[in-house]
Design an enzyme around this catalytic site. Structure first.
Site, PDB file in Angstrom:
ATOM      1  N   GLY A  38       0.908  -0.736  -0.010  1.00 62.02           N
ATOM      2  CA  GLY A  38       0.409   0.639   0.328  1.00 62.02           C
ATOM      3  C   GLY A  38       0.783   1.239   0.042  1.00 62.02           C
ATOM      4  O   GLY A  38       0.568   2.339  -0.346  1.00 62.02           O
ATOM      5  N   GLN A 101     -11.718  21.223   6.351  1.00 63.07           N
ATOM      6  CA  GLN A 101     -11.664  21.211   7.613  1.00 63.07           C
ATOM      7  C   GLN A 101     -10.507  21.981   8.275  1.00 63.07           C
ATOM      8  O   GLN A 101      -9.526  22.157   8.512  1.00 63.07           O
ATOM      9  CB  GLN A 101     -10.911  20.171   7.801  1.00 63.07           C
ATOM     10  CG  GLN A 101     -10.831  19.356   9.657  1.00 63.07           C
ATOM     11  CD  GLN A 101     -11.854  18.883  10.539  1.00 63.07           C
ATOM     12  OE1 GLN A 101     -12.818  18.501   9.763  1.00 63.07           O
ATOM     13  NE2 GLN A 101     -11.878  18.825  11.739  1.00 63.07           N
ATOM     14  N   LYS A 196     -27.846  27.401   4.084  1.00 60.74           N
ATOM     15  CA  LYS A 196     -28.192  25.639   4.464  1.00 60.74           C
ATOM     16  C   LYS A 196     -27.148  25.796   6.074  1.00 60.74           C
ATOM     17  O   LYS A 196     -26.696  26.734   6.256  1.00 60.74           O
ATOM     18  CB  LYS A 196     -26.966  25.663   3.591  1.00 60.74           C
ATOM     19  CG  LYS A 196     -26.735  23.940   3.480  1.00 60.74           C
ATOM     20  CD  LYS A 196     -25.385  23.714   2.744  1.00 60.74           C
ATOM     21  CE  LYS A 196     -24.081  24.106   3.659  1.00 60.74           C
ATOM     22  NZ  LYS A 196     -22.836  23.418   2.417  1.00 60.74           N
ATOM     23  N   GLY A 232     -25.670  17.191  -2.028  1.00 60.61           N
ATOM     24  CA  GLY A 232     -26.522  17.852  -1.236  1.00 60.61           C
ATOM     25  C   GLY A 232     -27.148  19.067  -1.112  1.00 60.61           C
ATOM     26  O   GLY A 232     -27.967  19.002  -0.854  1.00 60.61           O
TER      27      GLY A 232
HETATM   28  C1  R5P Z   1     -19.830  23.623   1.498  1.00 62.55           C
HETATM   29  O1  R5P Z   1     -19.657  24.604   2.283  1.00 62.55           O
HETATM   30  C2  R5P Z   1     -19.129  23.196   0.204  1.00 62.55           C
HETATM   31  O2  R5P Z   1     -18.881  24.851   0.111  1.00 62.55           O
HETATM   32  C3  R5P Z   1     -19.724  22.507  -0.568  1.00 62.55           C
HETATM   33  O3  R5P Z   1     -21.326  23.188  -0.874  1.00 62.55           O
HETATM   34  C4  R5P Z   1     -19.822  21.388  -0.493  1.00 62.55           C
HETATM   35  O4  R5P Z   1     -18.732  20.751  -0.005  1.00 62.55           O
HETATM   36  C5  R5P Z   1     -20.478  20.336  -0.937  1.00 62.55           C
HETATM   37  O5  R5P Z   1     -20.497  19.449  -0.805  1.00 62.55           O
HETATM   38  P1  R5P Z   1     -22.365  17.991  -1.433  1.00 62.55           P
HETATM   39  O6  R5P Z   1     -22.070  18.236  -2.172  1.00 62.55           O
HETATM   40  O7  R5P Z   1     -21.807  17.050  -0.541  1.00 62.55           O
HETATM   41  O8  R5P Z   1     -22.887  18.893   0.227  1.00 62.55           O
END
Ligand code: R5P
Length: 300
Positions: A38, A101, A196, A232
């Site tokens: 690996g 992160q 969101k 998402g």
């Molecule tokens: C998060 O704040 C980023 O700007 C993107 O909106 C996010 O990483 C998108 O991730 P996913 O497609 O899994 O919702």
């Protein structure tokens, strides 16, 4: 300084060759593999170890899936370049893994983005460049020069070829407000904000937005984000915009990670088109960042 070379990292071969051709700069190929246990292996395909002494190299290596392999390859390429006495070693990482992160969300975590950047500097990079990093503030951990290139104008250009009806741009969350605002200006559209939130444990997304007040009725809508991962965020914004009466919806992003069924999710939610760049190779990587990188290299 004698020569300049593009080093085509294993994960960005096509992009690196495109950049080298735009610049008229030779591209160095790499040999890479994984050992049976690996561990990663990478070498520059050169015949003479002295040939790079005093040169300036531009390593282009994105760090999408498998992130850890691509990160190790990047670190090795930087380290090899230093060992071969390249005078300048520019790490150009179109998509930086772990960039989301950028802080501690839950007690006891690592700030992975800072750690990765520190490793890149310690391996011997003399500069670091990336594109639309999730949180640009994380670059302040570096003491070498760092650059965050902007792919939004190239994405907007792609959309400018589409005839949009009374366009609106949706900002899916607070973090994307600045980027969405800029994108709205680029395509001459109104900015509409959604809100969101993501559960830090389950990753589940919920989204609010006063689509009625925003009055999306019969309008074409673009949503531009840095990353589409699971899809998402985008599919939630698409559904909400549809509820608000939006006509055609376009999802744009710099880094189309498109994990598992993300593409299906987006089209199933009713998107007209999904447009990404080739910082990551995917079925929606329709906009090349090669000219953006080439222009940047000329100015480094
Ligand atoms: C998060 O704040 C980023 O700007 C993107 O909106 C996010 O990483 C998108 O991730 P996913 O497609 O899994 O919702």
């Amino acid at each position: 300084m004698s020569h300049k070379y593009v080093i085509a990292g294993p994960s960005s071969q096509a992009l690196a060759v495109q950049v080298s051709k735009l610049l008229g700069m030779p591209a160095i190929e790499t040999e890479f593999k994984k050992f049976p246990d690996g561990e990663n292996y990478v070498r520059l395909k050169i015949e003479d170890e002295d040939s790079l002494a005093g040169s300036e190299v531009f390593i282009i290596q994105t760090t999408d899936f498998p992130q850890n392999d691509h990160l190790w390859e990047l670190l090795y390429l930087i380290s090899i370049s230093r060992r071969l006495q390249c005078e300048k070693v520019h790490a150009i990482v179109p998509y930086l893994a772990y960039s989301r992160q950028d802080k501690v969300f839950r007690q006891g975590e690592a700030v992975s983005a800072e750690l990765i950047l520190t490793m890149i500097e310690h391996a011997g990079a003399t500069s670091f460049s990336t594109i639309d990093i999730h949180a640009p503030s994380v670059l302040s951990i570096l003491s070498i020069p760092s650059y965050n290139l902007d792919a939004m104008p190239a994405l907007a250009q792609h959309l400018n070829d589409v005839e949009l009806v009374n366009p609106a741009v949706i900002s899916p969350d607070k973090g994307s407000r600045a980027r969405s605002g800029q994108f709205a200006k680029l395509i001459n559209a109104e900015l509409v904000e959604f809100d969101k939130s993501r559960d830090t444990i389950t990753g589940e997304i919920s989204m609010d937005g006063d689509a009625k007040d925003a009055d999306l009725q019969g309008r074409d809508v673009a949503i531009a984000d840095d990353i589409i991962a699971t899809g998402g965020t985008m599919s939630a914004a698409i559904s909400l915009a549809k509820k608000g009466g939006a006509r055609k919806l376009y999802a744009l992003c710099t880094h189309p990670l498109l994990i598992k069924n993300a593409c299906f999710r987006l089209f199933n939610a009713g998107v007209e088109d999904v447009i990404g760049t080739n910082t990551v190779s995917s079925q929606v990587s329709k906009v090349s960042v090669a000219p953006l990188i080439a222009d940047h290299v000329v100015n480094l």
